[in-house]
Design an enzyme around this catalytic site. Structure first.
Site, PDB file in Angstrom:
ATOM      1  N   ASP A 214       0.853  -1.177   0.000  1.00 47.39           N
ATOM      2  CA  ASP A 214       0.000   0.000   0.000  1.00 47.39           C
ATOM      3  C   ASP A 214       0.896   1.236   0.000  1.00 47.39           C
ATOM      4  OD1 ASP A 214      -2.481   1.368   0.154  1.00 47.39           O
ATOM      5  OD2 ASP A 214      -2.172   1.666   2.297  1.00 47.39           O
TER       6      ASP A 214
ATOM      7  N   ASP B 211      -1.212  -0.961   6.019  1.00 45.50           N
ATOM      8  CA  ASP B 211      -1.357  -0.366   7.347  1.00 45.50           C
ATOM      9  C   ASP B 211      -2.772  -0.528   7.895  1.00 45.50           C
ATOM     10  OD1 ASP B 211      -2.290   1.596   5.346  1.00 45.50           O
ATOM     11  OD2 ASP B 211      -2.605   2.883   7.092  1.00 45.50           O
TER      12      ASP B 211
ATOM     13  N   ASP C 245      -0.282   5.005   1.001  1.00 45.23           N
ATOM     14  CA  ASP C 245      -0.540   5.885   2.145  1.00 45.23           C
ATOM     15  C   ASP C 245      -0.529   5.097   3.454  1.00 45.23           C
ATOM     16  OD1 ASP C 245      -1.016   8.402   0.733  1.00 45.23           O
ATOM     17  OD2 ASP C 245      -2.767   7.378  -0.084  1.00 45.23           O
TER      18      ASP C 245
END
Length: 259
Positions: A13, A209, A15
């Site tokens: 990922d 995250d 961000d």
């Protein structure tokens, strides 16, 4: 339990893993450099459909992360790939930005508000009541409803912004029709990404995250999963989910030596 195969390709990922509010996470540059030096296939993923891969390449380069354009996979690209497979040469009414409209043009879709095959909802900073009203009427008239991703909010310097999932809920309330969400946690986004780089799930890993999108999508796609604690999911949150990542790391800096 059978031992997993060595990791030969990586998906990560963007961000919360490589960057946060436009600032690179410490270690992200070393991780990307290690990936490029290893020559292993990799993809940087984002559910954000606003930008093209070229736009994102430039944005990442400005903060010192050198990611090739072909190594960026967005929900807009995944949506275009899905529609090209399902209904090639179709037409669509689109609420979204250049990332989505460009991806659809590149697979030969015609963008129209006259009897389209699909209404496609993506991310935009300027959701208009007029556009949403048009989408509702077209769906009621028979257009099929697709959304790039289910994220209900997005980040900004001022705080949370309503995102695709929230606007999709409004349209669903008005039409009674649920959209098909292409982006994470739908494993379809992961599988089409893996296919794009010629990788296989059993020898691939996903870094994210968020438990509810990144880890879930990686798990359902059959990949080894790494949760990093530099984004939305805290260590204390992990046990509230009915599934777990394969590994938990403090940040992307702890991943460099694993490539």
């Amino acid at each position: 339990m059978a031992e997993r195969k060595p990791i030969e390709s990586w998906l990560t990922d963007m961000d919360g893993v490589l960057m946060h509010e436009g600032v690179p996470v410490p270690g992200a540059d070393a991780f990307i450099k290690k990936l490029r030096d290893s020559a292993k296939p990799f993809l940087v993923l984002t559910n954000n459909s606003i930008y093209t891969a070229r736009d994102l390449q430039a944005r990442l380069a400005r903060i010192g992360l050198e990611v090739p354009e072909e190594s960026i996979w967005t929900s807009a690209l995944a949506t275009a790939k899905f529609l090209d497979d399902q209904h090639p040469g179709g037409s669509a009414y689109v609420i979204g930005e250049a990332g989505l409209t460009t991806a659809l043009h590149e697979v030969g879709y015609v963008l129209t508000d006259t009897d389209p095959d699909f209404v496609i909802l993506g991310e935009t900073r300027t959701y208009s009541f007029e556009a949403m009203t048009k989408a509702v009427r077209l769906i009621n008239a028979g257009a099929r409803f697709i959304a790039t991703n289910p994220d209900e909010t997005g980040p900004s310097a001022e705080g949370a912004l309503p995102a695709t999932g929230a606007v999709a809920a409004l349209i669903t309330k008005a039409t009674g029709k649920e959209p098909y969400f292409v982006g994470k946690p739908n494993p379809l986004m992961m599988r089409t990404g893996l296919n794009a780089i010629g990788a296989h799930s059993e020898s691939s890993a996903m870094i994210g995250d968020r438990m509810d999108t990144d880890v879930l999508a990686g798990l359902e796609a059959g990949m080894e999963t790494f949760l990093v604690l530099t984004g939305l999911t805290a260590a204390a949150d992990v046990d509230t989910f009915p599934y777990r990542p394969t590994h938990i790391k403090n940040s992307i800096a702890d991943m460099v030596d694993l490539v």
